[in-house]
Design a protein around this motif. Sequence first.
Motif, PDB file in Angstrom:
ATOM      1  N   LYS A 165      71.478 -88.509   2.989  1.00  0.00           N
ATOM      2  CA  LYS A 165      71.155 -89.625   3.919  1.00  0.00           C
ATOM      3  C   LYS A 165      72.044 -90.124   5.185  1.00  0.00           C
ATOM      4  CE  LYS A 165      68.389 -93.173   0.658  1.00  0.00           C
ATOM      5  NZ  LYS A 165      67.533 -94.096   0.465  1.00  0.00           N
ATOM      6  N   GLU A 166      72.961 -89.121   4.466  1.00  0.00           N
ATOM      7  CA  GLU A 166      74.700 -89.152   5.741  1.00  0.00           C
ATOM      8  C   GLU A 166      74.228 -87.850   6.761  1.00  0.00           C
ATOM      9  OE1 GLU A 166      78.131 -89.593   3.139  1.00  0.00           O
ATOM     10  OE2 GLU A 166      77.368 -92.268   2.766  1.00  0.00           O
ATOM     11  N   GLY A 167      73.478 -87.008   5.966  1.00  0.00           N
ATOM     12  CA  GLY A 167      73.749 -85.787   6.751  1.00  0.00           C
ATOM     13  C   GLY A 167      73.951 -84.934   6.204  1.00  0.00           C
ATOM     14  N   GLN A 168      74.576 -84.981   5.059  1.00  0.00           N
ATOM     15  CA  GLN A 168      76.207 -84.028   4.642  1.00  0.00           C
ATOM     16  C   GLN A 168      75.589 -83.470   3.343  1.00  0.00           C
ATOM     17  OE1 GLN A 168      79.874 -85.675   3.136  1.00  0.00           O
ATOM     18  NE2 GLN A 168      78.601 -87.846   2.588  1.00  0.00           N
ATOM     19  N   ASN A 169      76.021 -82.151   3.352  1.00  0.00           N
ATOM     20  CA  ASN A 169      75.540 -81.038   2.423  1.00  0.00           C
ATOM     21  C   ASN A 169      76.469 -80.834   0.912  1.00  0.00           C
ATOM     22  OD1 ASN A 169      73.746 -80.154   4.399  1.00  0.00           O
ATOM     23  ND2 ASN A 169      75.041 -78.727   5.474  1.00  0.00           N
ATOM     24  N   VAL A 170      75.955 -80.459   0.269  1.00  0.00           N
ATOM     25  CA  VAL A 170      76.517 -80.562  -0.904  1.00  0.00           C
ATOM     26  C   VAL A 170      76.764 -79.771  -2.308  1.00  0.00           C
ATOM     27  CG1 VAL A 170      76.838 -82.190  -2.959  1.00  0.00           C
ATOM     28  CG2 VAL A 170      76.069 -83.463  -1.194  1.00  0.00           C
ATOM     29  N   ASP A 171      78.145 -79.655  -2.502  1.00  0.00           N
ATOM     30  CA  ASP A 171      78.488 -78.568  -3.780  1.00  0.00           C
ATOM     31  C   ASP A 171      78.255 -79.574  -4.931  1.00  0.00           C
ATOM     32  OD1 ASP A 171      78.240 -75.618  -4.799  1.00  0.00           O
ATOM     33  OD2 ASP A 171      80.384 -76.789  -4.962  1.00  0.00           O
ATOM     34  N   PHE A 172      77.452 -78.510  -6.084  1.00  0.00           N
ATOM     35  CA  PHE A 172      77.955 -79.013  -7.586  1.00  0.00           C
ATOM     36  C   PHE A 172      78.126 -77.512  -8.419  1.00  0.00           C
ATOM     37  CE2 PHE A 172      72.931 -78.724  -7.390  1.00  0.00           C
ATOM     38  CZ  PHE A 172      72.763 -77.929  -8.220  1.00  0.00           C
ATOM     39  N   HIS A 173      79.250 -77.837  -9.167  1.00  0.00           N
ATOM     40  CA  HIS A 173      79.531 -77.302 -10.276  1.00  0.00           C
ATOM     41  C   HIS A 173      80.398 -77.919 -11.043  1.00  0.00           C
ATOM     42  CE1 HIS A 173      83.907 -78.568  -9.110  1.00  0.00           C
ATOM     43  NE2 HIS A 173      83.742 -78.588  -8.644  1.00  0.00           N
ATOM     44  N   CYS A 174      80.478 -77.095 -12.056  1.00  0.00           N
ATOM     45  CA  CYS A 174      81.348 -77.475 -13.587  1.00  0.00           C
ATOM     46  C   CYS A 174      82.615 -76.200 -13.081  1.00  0.00           C
ATOM     47  CB  CYS A 174      80.395 -77.045 -14.359  1.00  0.00           C
ATOM     48  SG  CYS A 174      79.090 -75.438 -14.768  1.00  0.00           S
ATOM     49  N   ALA A 175      82.847 -75.823 -14.533  1.00  0.00           N
ATOM     50  CA  ALA A 175      83.664 -74.750 -14.615  1.00  0.00           C
ATOM     51  C   ALA A 175      82.903 -72.690 -14.128  1.00  0.00           C
ATOM     52  CB  ALA A 175      84.114 -74.479 -15.906  1.00  0.00           C
ATOM     53  N   ILE A 176      82.093 -72.915 -14.977  1.00  0.00           N
ATOM     54  CA  ILE A 176      81.832 -71.604 -13.768  1.00  0.00           C
ATOM     55  C   ILE A 176      80.541 -71.071 -13.851  1.00  0.00           C
ATOM     56  CG2 ILE A 176      83.650 -70.311 -16.317  1.00  0.00           C
ATOM     57  CD1 ILE A 176      80.539 -69.650 -18.218  1.00  0.00           C
ATOM     58  N   GLY A 177      80.019 -72.483 -13.630  1.00  0.00           N
ATOM     59  CA  GLY A 177      78.676 -72.671 -12.852  1.00  0.00           C
ATOM     60  C   GLY A 177      76.748 -72.621 -13.784  1.00  0.00           C
ATOM     61  N   CYS A 178      77.235 -72.873 -14.724  1.00  0.00           N
ATOM     62  CA  CYS A 178      76.765 -71.555 -15.534  1.00  0.00           C
ATOM     63  C   CYS A 178      75.714 -72.889 -16.516  1.00  0.00           C
ATOM     64  CB  CYS A 178      76.406 -70.888 -16.526  1.00  0.00           C
ATOM     65  SG  CYS A 178      77.193 -69.690 -15.730  1.00  0.00           S
ATOM     66  N   ASP A 179      76.477 -73.933 -17.638  1.00  0.00           N
ATOM     67  CA  ASP A 179      75.899 -74.690 -18.215  1.00  0.00           C
ATOM     68  C   ASP A 179      75.220 -75.917 -17.723  1.00  0.00           C
ATOM     69  OD1 ASP A 179      75.353 -72.448 -19.959  1.00  0.00           O
ATOM     70  OD2 ASP A 179      76.892 -73.264 -21.279  1.00  0.00           O
ATOM     71  N   ARG A 180      76.368 -76.729 -17.341  1.00  0.00           N
ATOM     72  CA  ARG A 180      76.236 -78.229 -17.101  1.00  0.00           C
ATOM     73  C   ARG A 180      75.277 -78.061 -15.164  1.00  0.00           C
ATOM     74  NH1 ARG A 180      82.252 -79.551 -18.675  1.00  0.00           N
ATOM     75  NH2 ARG A 180      82.691 -77.229 -17.971  1.00  0.00           N
ATOM     76  N   THR A 181      75.851 -77.055 -14.781  1.00  0.00           N
ATOM     77  CA  THR A 181      75.967 -76.874 -13.302  1.00  0.00           C
ATOM     78  C   THR A 181      74.472 -76.686 -13.490  1.00  0.00           C
ATOM     79  OG1 THR A 181      77.785 -76.548 -12.740  1.00  0.00           O
ATOM     80  CG2 THR A 181      75.479 -75.521 -11.467  1.00  0.00           C
ATOM     81  N   GLY A 182      73.775 -75.564 -14.574  1.00  0.00           N
ATOM     82  CA  GLY A 182      72.299 -74.870 -14.299  1.00  0.00           C
ATOM     83  C   GLY A 182      71.460 -76.234 -15.368  1.00  0.00           C
ATOM     84  N   THR A 183      72.365 -76.560 -15.666  1.00  0.00           N
ATOM     85  CA  THR A 183      70.692 -78.519 -16.724  1.00  0.00           C
ATOM     86  C   THR A 183      70.539 -79.285 -15.392  1.00  0.00           C
ATOM     87  OG1 THR A 183      72.156 -78.569 -18.972  1.00  0.00           O
ATOM     88  CG2 THR A 183      70.733 -80.105 -18.206  1.00  0.00           C
ATOM     89  N   LEU A 184      72.063 -79.525 -14.516  1.00  0.00           N
ATOM     90  CA  LEU A 184      71.237 -80.774 -13.307  1.00  0.00           C
ATOM     91  C   LEU A 184      70.622 -79.695 -12.476  1.00  0.00           C
ATOM     92  CD1 LEU A 184      71.887 -83.076 -11.441  1.00  0.00           C
ATOM     93  CD2 LEU A 184      73.823 -82.451 -10.623  1.00  0.00           C
ATOM     94  N   ALA A 185      70.790 -78.006 -12.301  1.00  0.00           N
ATOM     95  CA  ALA A 185      70.298 -77.557 -11.101  1.00  0.00           C
ATOM     96  C   ALA A 185      68.701 -77.281 -11.683  1.00  0.00           C
ATOM     97  CB  ALA A 185      70.847 -76.302 -11.268  1.00  0.00           C
TER      98      ALA A 185
END
Length: 384
Positions: free
Chosen positions: A262-282
């Motif tokens: 809503k503020e016009g920002q672009n976001v990165d989300f991540h965990c340690a290696i970008g697989c499990d926690r990141t993969g679940t949210l993705a």
Amino acid sequence: MMKKSFCLLLLLMSSALLWGQDDIEVINIENRAVQEYMADTERTYAENNDYRVSVITKYNNPEVYGKGLHFPQGKLVTWQTQISADSLEQILITASEYSNYSDAYTFCPDAATDTSFIIRNLLPDRIYYYKVEAQTVGGRLSELVSGIFRTVGQVRMIHVRNCSNVRDLGGWPTQYGVPVMYGRLFRSASLERMNSNGRHDFVENLDVTAELDLRHEVNRTTSCLGADMDYLRLRHDPSLRSLTQKNPVYAKDLRWIIDRLKEGQNVDFHCAIGCDRTGTLAFLIEGLLGLSELDLCRDFELSTLSLSTKNKRQRATLSGMIAHVRKFGKPNDLAGCFYNYWLSLGMKREELNFFIGEMLGIPDFENPEEDIEPTTYEQQYFEN
């Protein structure tokens, strides 16, 4: 008659423009492993619903496809300069969709003495102008080489120096008839090792200004993108089974992302290696946006290309997750099932509608309000 002549003129002009592009170099942003993986899964996974069947390990093979399989393909530029090393301050590389180089991406090689660089992280289906310039210690610029090329492809992997497994969530086709927009949401591994050039590529070129950290094993309080950037760290269960529990952390994730968008920002989300926690949210986000079951599996498996050949993430992991989410709606409406799942976490319709509309470029998006009929097993989620 005049109208017909005008239309004919436009057609001829368009044809001439397209004809003139025939000799433009074409760069596929997907590396060869990704291209062949996408083609293979289109056939293999469609013909075989058994989640135990996976082909990703065929493509996580450096001996066949080389190193850096989680990097995008790009345009290799080379140059020579007569400026002495003592007088040369830096090499500047610029790429833009405009011939006047407005709204441009800028890059610097790792060393001023380099004579080649790969221009990456560009959008597909664009024509780009590029130039390489040498800047002397006194600030004088001299052009060394310039040119033009065209990009194609879909999967937008991102090269951030000293980082791994970075991808744009954009480009995937959706149930709603339009693809996810590029450049708004990114997923990655940890950003801690990102160097100054990597930060420039990610923050300055891609305008990523908000970091959602899914790890519990660190004590960071500020963003790796910069001390002045938005940062939130929320504890996530590394096990993918957390999706089948009523875990409110995902609603916290999405609400924070929505506020940044809503503020016009672009976001990165991540965990340690970008697989499990990141993969679940993705997985939860992409399902909400209307990705097909095939593409949910594809994006999840693509993280394997950033891992060693002994470490892999295969679509079998998603079997139980998809089966669980399907309990929240009609079998032929996967996006609706994800929508209802998010409602069960406490998200509001107006929040979900904004997010979908923002990520798909559909102003005033509204999901049809249908009666939710969960199974007996899932009834508890809607009663609380």
